[in-house]
Design an enzyme around this catalytic site. Structure first.
Site, short mmCIF file in Angstrom:
data_model
loop_
_atom_site.label_atom_id
_atom_site.label_comp_id
_atom_site.label_asym_id
_atom_site.label_seq_id
_atom_site.Cartn_x
_atom_site.Cartn_y
_atom_site.Cartn_z
N HIS A 46 -9.62 5.00 -2.77
CA HIS A 46 -8.58 5.21 -1.22
C HIS A 46 -9.64 5.80 -0.27
O HIS A 46 -10.51 6.67 -0.69
CB HIS A 46 -7.35 5.86 -1.33
CG HIS A 46 -6.35 5.04 -1.94
ND1 HIS A 46 -5.10 4.52 -1.26
CD2 HIS A 46 -6.30 4.54 -3.35
CE1 HIS A 46 -4.38 3.81 -1.99
NE2 HIS A 46 -5.18 3.75 -3.18
N GLY A 47 -9.29 5.48 1.04
CA GLY A 47 -9.87 6.24 2.02
C GLY A 47 -11.31 5.76 2.10
O GLY A 47 -12.29 6.54 2.38
N ASN A 55 -10.20 0.44 -0.57
CA ASN A 55 -9.18 0.52 0.69
C ASN A 55 -10.08 0.87 1.72
O ASN A 55 -10.43 1.78 1.84
CB ASN A 55 -7.99 1.54 0.38
CG ASN A 55 -7.00 1.01 -0.76
OD1 ASN A 55 -7.42 -0.04 -1.70
ND2 ASN A 55 -5.91 1.49 -0.93
N SER A 61 -12.97 4.33 4.48
CA SER A 61 -13.56 4.41 5.84
C SER A 61 -14.59 5.73 5.93
O SER A 61 -13.95 6.75 5.55
CB SER A 61 -12.59 4.47 6.93
OG SER A 61 -11.88 3.23 6.92
N ASP A 118 0.86 -1.18 -0.03
CA ASP A 118 0.04 0.12 -0.09
C ASP A 118 0.81 1.33 -0.17
O ASP A 118 2.01 1.34 0.82
CB ASP A 118 -0.96 -0.02 1.21
CG ASP A 118 -1.90 1.01 1.36
OD1 ASP A 118 -2.47 1.43 -0.01
OD2 ASP A 118 -2.64 1.33 2.34
N THR A 151 -8.98 2.13 8.67
CA THR A 151 -9.67 2.71 9.88
C THR A 151 -10.79 1.90 10.56
O THR A 151 -11.13 1.80 11.45
CB THR A 151 -9.84 4.42 9.73
OG1 THR A 151 -8.88 5.19 9.19
CG2 THR A 151 -10.24 5.16 10.96
P1 13P Z 1 -8.95 4.65 5.37
O1 13P Z 1 -8.20 4.29 6.71
O2 13P Z 1 -9.48 5.96 5.50
O3 13P Z 1 -9.88 3.47 5.34
O4 13P Z 1 -7.80 4.58 4.22
C1 13P Z 1 -7.17 3.33 3.80
C2 13P Z 1 -6.42 3.47 2.48
O5 13P Z 1 -6.80 4.06 1.68
C3 13P Z 1 -5.30 2.77 2.52
O6 13P Z 1 -4.54 3.09 1.45
#
Ligand code: 13P
Length: 294
Positions: free
Chosen positions: A208-209, A230, A211, A82, A233
């Site tokens: 990405h992100g 992805n 969460s 990652d 969190t």
């Molecule tokens: P989050 O922690 O917001 O789910 O993001 C994870 C991520 O994008 C790892 O590359």
């Protein structure tokens, strides 16, 4: 079945669903994530970055262990580096046996991003390892980055980028950010841009992100062409909530029970998420044979 990410995401792109990529930083998490995928008959991606590897997910132990778990699993499993930050990190990951690497040069100038992504794609592809890159920039929720439209992926540039680099999947910036959003904040995603990106690129796109994005956004993102989401969190949070509840209910509970509680909670979280993004019941034995890396 240990496979590269291209195999998993090309199928998802063709059939219109998304696959979870969970930051799985220890044995219990890795096992929970893979078991969840097996029970849902879903392909799955495990991943960690260099920061996580320096703390918990020590790759010398984690990579062979995840590969062994993957070989035994009856669904396709990929291990992704990652946010690979440097050539050294990428080469290490390729040598150690990750089946996909992400090169993140998204905060560098465009030309430099192209140059690095192209170089990593050439190196990795020669070993049968697939590659994800990022264009535009997905920042940190804590910095309010998801709201910054000037970081979003430009459609014309994305077409040129993919042609110039030959990457297998592209992480796009459309309004999400990494980590925890302020209490009560739900990101506003640019679905028009996503539709334009998908129409122009027709390839696996990555969010990405994941969460804190809200189920409605996630569902719409998958319908709009996102094929990998992805999640870090929220997966950690699922374990934290369960562990706190266990401790409150049984203050004398021991280490083993706490670890098992965390593992169970992560597994349940991943199973539900898999159903949300539609990768359940997608696996067939026949299809997986073509993707096996070994
Ligand atoms: P989050 O922690 O917001 O789910 O993001 C994870 C991520 O994008 C790892 O590359």
């Amino acid at each position: 079945m240990y496979v590269n990410m291209k195999y998993i995401l090309d199928n998802a792109n063709r059939d219109g669903y998304a696959v979870m990529a969970v930051n799985s930083v220890n044995m219990e998490m890795a096992r929970a994530v893979i078991e969840a995928a097996e029970e849902e008959h879903s392909p799955i991606i495990l991943q960690f970055g260099v920061g996580q590897m320096s703390k918990l997910a020590h790759p010398t132990e984690m990579v062979p262990m995840i590969k062994a778990m993957a070989e035994r699993a009856n669904v396709p499993v990929c291990l992704n580096l990652d946010h690979g930050p440097s050539l050294e990190a990428e080469i290490d990951a390729i040598k150690m046996g990750f089946s996909n690497v992400m090169i993140d040069a998204s905060s560098l100038p465009y030309e430099e991003n192209v140059k690095r992504s192209r170089m990593i794609a050439d190196l990795a592809h020669a070993k049968g390892i697939s590659v994800e890159a990022e264009l535009g920039h997905v920042g940190q929720a804590a910095d309010g980055d998801g709201k910054t439209a000037d970081m979003y992926t430009n459609v014309e540039q994305a077409v040129e980028f993919v042609k110039a680099t030959g990457v297998d999947a592209l992480a796009v910036a459309i309004g999400t950010a990494h980590g925890k959003y302020p209490e009560g904040y739900v990101p506003v995603l640019d679905f028009n841009r996503l539709a334009e990106l998908k129409a122009a690129l027709k390839m696996p796109l990555v969010l990405h992100g994941g969460s804190g994005s809200g189920e409605e956004n996630i569902r719409k993102a998958v319908a709009g062409g996102i094929n990998k989401i992805n999640v870090c969190t929220d997966a950690f949070h699922a374990a934290e909530v369960a562990m706190k509840a266990k401790w409150e209910a049984e203050p004398n509970t021991d280490y083993l029970n706490i670890m098992m509680t965390a593992e169970k909670a992560i597994k349940e979280f991943v199973r539900n998420y898999i159903r949300l993004i539609g990768s359940n019941n997608r696996y067939t034995f026949e299809a997986a044979d073509n993707g096996s890396k070994e």
